[in-house]
Design an enzyme around this catalytic site. Structure first.
Site, PDB file in Angstrom:
ATOM      1  N   ILE A   1      14.767  17.075  -5.678  1.00 19.85           N
ATOM      2  CA  ILE A   1      14.019  17.559  -6.518  1.00 19.85           C
ATOM      3  C   ILE A   1      13.128  18.502  -6.831  1.00 19.85           C
ATOM      4  O   ILE A   1      12.858  18.552  -8.139  1.00 19.85           O
ATOM      5  CB  ILE A   1      13.105  18.455  -5.053  1.00 19.85           C
ATOM      6  CG1 ILE A   1      13.006  17.546  -3.849  1.00 19.85           C
ATOM      7  CG2 ILE A   1      12.608  19.269  -4.873  1.00 19.85           C
ATOM      8  CD1 ILE A   1      12.694  18.013  -2.155  1.00 19.85           C
TER       9      ILE A   1
ATOM     10  N   GLU B   1       9.787  31.241  10.565  1.00 25.48           N
ATOM     11  CA  GLU B   1       8.649  30.343  11.042  1.00 25.48           C
ATOM     12  C   GLU B   1       7.875  30.149  12.025  1.00 25.48           C
ATOM     13  O   GLU B   1       8.828  29.858  12.973  1.00 25.48           O
ATOM     14  CB  GLU B   1       8.618  29.270  10.065  1.00 25.48           C
ATOM     15  CG  GLU B   1       9.276  29.390   9.018  1.00 25.48           C
ATOM     16  CD  GLU B   1       9.767  28.069   7.898  1.00 25.48           C
ATOM     17  OE1 GLU B   1       8.998  27.622   8.103  1.00 25.48           O
ATOM     18  OE2 GLU B   1       9.240  27.863   6.553  1.00 25.48           O
TER      19      GLU B   1
ATOM     20  N   ARG C   1      14.192  26.290   2.399  1.00 26.66           N
ATOM     21  CA  ARG C   1      14.082  27.749   3.023  1.00 26.66           C
ATOM     22  C   ARG C   1      13.960  28.595   2.843  1.00 26.66           C
ATOM     23  O   ARG C   1      14.677  29.210   1.810  1.00 26.66           O
ATOM     24  CB  ARG C   1      15.503  26.941   3.872  1.00 26.66           C
ATOM     25  CG  ARG C   1      15.444  25.276   4.275  1.00 26.66           C
ATOM     26  CD  ARG C   1      15.171  25.179   5.288  1.00 26.66           C
ATOM     27  NE  ARG C   1      15.116  23.872   6.317  1.00 26.66           N
ATOM     28  CZ  ARG C   1      14.286  22.609   5.385  1.00 26.66           C
ATOM     29  NH1 ARG C   1      13.063  22.917   4.923  1.00 26.66           N
ATOM     30  NH2 ARG C   1      13.982  21.538   5.960  1.00 26.66           N
TER      31      ARG C   1
ATOM     32  N   LEU D   1      20.317  20.715  -8.391  1.00 27.00           N
ATOM     33  CA  LEU D   1      19.436  20.177  -8.968  1.00 27.00           C
ATOM     34  C   LEU D   1      19.229  17.950  -8.474  1.00 27.00           C
ATOM     35  O   LEU D   1      19.691  17.251  -8.883  1.00 27.00           O
ATOM     36  CB  LEU D   1      19.906  19.259 -10.626  1.00 27.00           C
ATOM     37  CG  LEU D   1      20.118  20.493 -11.678  1.00 27.00           C
ATOM     38  CD1 LEU D   1      20.197  19.698 -13.064  1.00 27.00           C
ATOM     39  CD2 LEU D   1      18.733  20.562 -11.481  1.00 27.00           C
ATOM     40  N   GLY D   2      19.460  18.739  -7.190  1.00 31.21           N
ATOM     41  CA  GLY D   2      19.388  17.814  -6.307  1.00 31.21           C
ATOM     42  C   GLY D   2      18.178  16.111  -6.868  1.00 31.21           C
ATOM     43  O   GLY D   2      17.274  17.141  -8.038  1.00 31.21           O
TER      44      GLY D   2
ATOM     45  N   HIS E   1       4.904  26.198   4.762  1.00 37.69           N
ATOM     46  CA  HIS E   1       5.315  25.009   4.802  1.00 37.69           C
ATOM     47  C   HIS E   1       5.167  23.573   4.335  1.00 37.69           C
ATOM     48  O   HIS E   1       5.255  22.964   6.118  1.00 37.69           O
ATOM     49  CB  HIS E   1       6.513  25.075   5.798  1.00 37.69           C
ATOM     50  CG  HIS E   1       7.722  24.666   5.941  1.00 37.69           C
ATOM     51  ND1 HIS E   1       9.124  24.949   6.841  1.00 37.69           N
ATOM     52  CD2 HIS E   1       8.133  23.437   5.426  1.00 37.69           C
ATOM     53  CE1 HIS E   1      10.011  23.936   6.349  1.00 37.69           C
ATOM     54  NE2 HIS E   1       9.761  23.256   5.381  1.00 37.69           N
TER      55      HIS E   1
ATOM     56  N   THR F   1      10.209  26.575  -2.196  1.00 39.30           N
ATOM     57  CA  THR F   1      10.301  25.805  -1.252  1.00 39.30           C
ATOM     58  C   THR F   1      11.306  24.460  -0.777  1.00 39.30           C
ATOM     59  O   THR F   1      10.793  23.867   0.100  1.00 39.30           O
ATOM     60  CB  THR F   1       9.328  24.565  -2.310  1.00 39.30           C
ATOM     61  OG1 THR F   1       9.923  23.461  -3.226  1.00 39.30           O
ATOM     62  CG2 THR F   1       8.141  24.532  -3.027  1.00 39.30           C
TER      63      THR F   1
END
Ligand code: GLV
Length: 325
Positions: free
Chosen positions: A159, A263, A235, A156-157, A282, A233
Site C-alpha cells: 500500500i 471504533e 490502524r 513501504l509494503g 474505516h 488509513t
C-alpha cells in the site's frame, strides 16, 4: 454425512451463506452489529471453521475454548483483531486477504491528503451551512499544494508503494521509512524521526504490531512542522491518539483519519468538533469490487482450511510443519 460446522461471525449476503451451506453446517450471525463475545464463544464450541472480520475480536480465551477449530478466515488484510500468537500456538491457521485492497486503500489515502490540504470537507460543511453569499473570493478557504509538498510514507509494503506511485503524478517530494530499507526510484529513505520532522504530510502504511504501536508518538507528532498533516488509513493504534488530539485541537497539525484507536468514534470525541480533521469510518477497502475480491479470497482460505489444506493466503504460515520433501 455430518457436515463440518462453520461459524460466520458477521452479516453477509444470504446468497453467499446459502453457497456455504452446500458444504457446511453454517451458523451465521444475522445482525449488522458485531456478534457478542459470549454468543461467539458458544457457537465456537463445536465449530471447525470461522469466517470473521475486523468487528470480531478473537482472543486467546475464545480460541482455547474452540477445541475443534481448524481454520480462521478473516475478510481483512489486517489480523490485529485476532490473537495470532495463540492461534499459532494452537496450530490454527489464520487466513487473510492481502493484495486485493491495495489500490482502493492507496486511493483513499490520496483522497484524504487532498481533502485535508484543500479543505474539502470543511468547504462542503461551509456551503451547506449557508455561508456562500459572495461568489468567488480571492482568499476563500486557501489550502496548500500536493505538488509542493514533502510527503513522508511510513511503511513501504504494497500500500505504501502504491501511494508513492500515485504521488509521483502529483509531483510531490517523497521521503520514506521502512523497517528493512528498500529502494524505490525517486524516493529518499530516511530515519523515522527525520521523516516526521521534514514532512508536510506523514502517511502511515505499516502493519499494526507491538513494535509499530504508537509509531506516531507524542514526540514525533510534536516534531512535525506547524500546518503539517497526519494521514492514517492503517490502524488507529499506530498513533498516540491523545497526543494527536492535543495537536489538532491547538490547530498546529491537521489530520485525515480513516481509523481510530476505538471504533466507532464515540459521540463527543474531540475530533468531531475540529474543522482541521477529515474523518472517515474505516472505509479504506470499501469499493464494491474490492470487497467482493476480499470475500472471494477469504472463502478460498476457509475452504482450504476446512479441507485440511494449507491456506493460500495465510498470516501465520509457521503453523504448518516443515516438510522434508
Ligand atoms: C482493513 O482495515 C483491513 O485490514 O482489511
Amino acid at each position: 454425512m455430518v457436515k463440518p460446522k462453520c461459524v460466520v461471525a458477521l452479516g453477509l449476503p444470504s446468497d453467499m451463506i446459502d453457497t456455504l451451506g452446500d458444504a457446511y453446517d453454517v451458523a451465521a450471525w444475522p445482525e449488522s452489529q458485531p456478534m457478542p463475545e459470549a454468543v461467539l464463544k458458544d457457537w465456537l464450541t463445536d465449530a471447525h471453521g470461522l469466517l470473521c472480520a475486523l468487528s470480531t475480536p478473537i482472543s486467546a480465551a475464545l480460541l482455547e475454548h474452540a477445541s475443534r477449530l481448524q481454520v480462521i478466515s478473516t475478510i481483512s488484510v489486517g489480523v490485529d483483531h485476532i490473537d495470532i500468537t495463540a492461534a499459532t500456538r494452537l496450530g490454527i491457521p489464520v487466513g487473510h486477504t492481502p493484495g486485493v485492497l491495495v489500490d482502493s486503500t492507496a486511493d483513499l489515502a490520496l483522497g484524504l491528503m487532498l481533502a485535508v490540504t484543500r479543505r474539502m470537507a470543511e468547504a462542503d460543511r461551509w456551503i451547506r451551512a449557508g455561508n456562500w453569499a459572495q461568489g468567488w473570493q480571492s482568499d476563500l478557504l486557501l489550502g496548500t499544494d500536493l505538488s509542493q509538498a514533502t510527503v513522508g510514507i511510513v511503511g513501504l509494503g504494497a500500500i505504501g508503494q502504491a501511494v508513492i506511485r500515485r504521488l509521483r503524478g502529483f509531483g510531490s517530494n517523497v521521503l520514506a521509512w521502512n523497517r528493512t530499507p528498500r529502494h524505490m526510484d525517486g524516493v529518499q529513505m530516511v530515519e523515522l524521526d527525520e521523516l516526521f520532522a521534514r514532512s508536510d504530510i506523514v502517511s502511515l502504511h505499516t502493519a499494526m504490531t507491538p513494535e509499530t504501536t504508537h509509531i506516531a508518538d507524542r514526540q514525533r507528532l510534536a516534531s512535525m512542522r506547524a500546518g503539517a498533516a497526519l494521514i492514517n488509513t492503517g490502524r488507529g493504534l499506530l498513533v498516540d491518539e491523545a497526543a494527536l488530539i492535543d495537536e489538532v485541537c491547538s490547530g498546529r497539525l491537521n489530520a485525515g483519519l480513516d481509523v481510530f484507536s476505538v471504533e466507532p468514534l464515540r459521540p463527543g470525541h474531540p475530533f468531531l468538533s475540529q474543522e482541521n480533521v477529515v474523518l472517515l469510518p474505516h472505509v479504506g477497502s470499501a469499493t464494491a469490487s474490492t470487497r467482493l475480491a476480499m470475500v472471494g479470497r477469504a472463502l478460498e482460505n476457509l475452504h482450504a482450511g476446512m479441507a485440511g489444506q494449507a491456506l493460500p493466503y495465510c498470516a501465520n504460515p509457521e503453523v504448518y510443519p516443515i516438510s522434508d520433501s
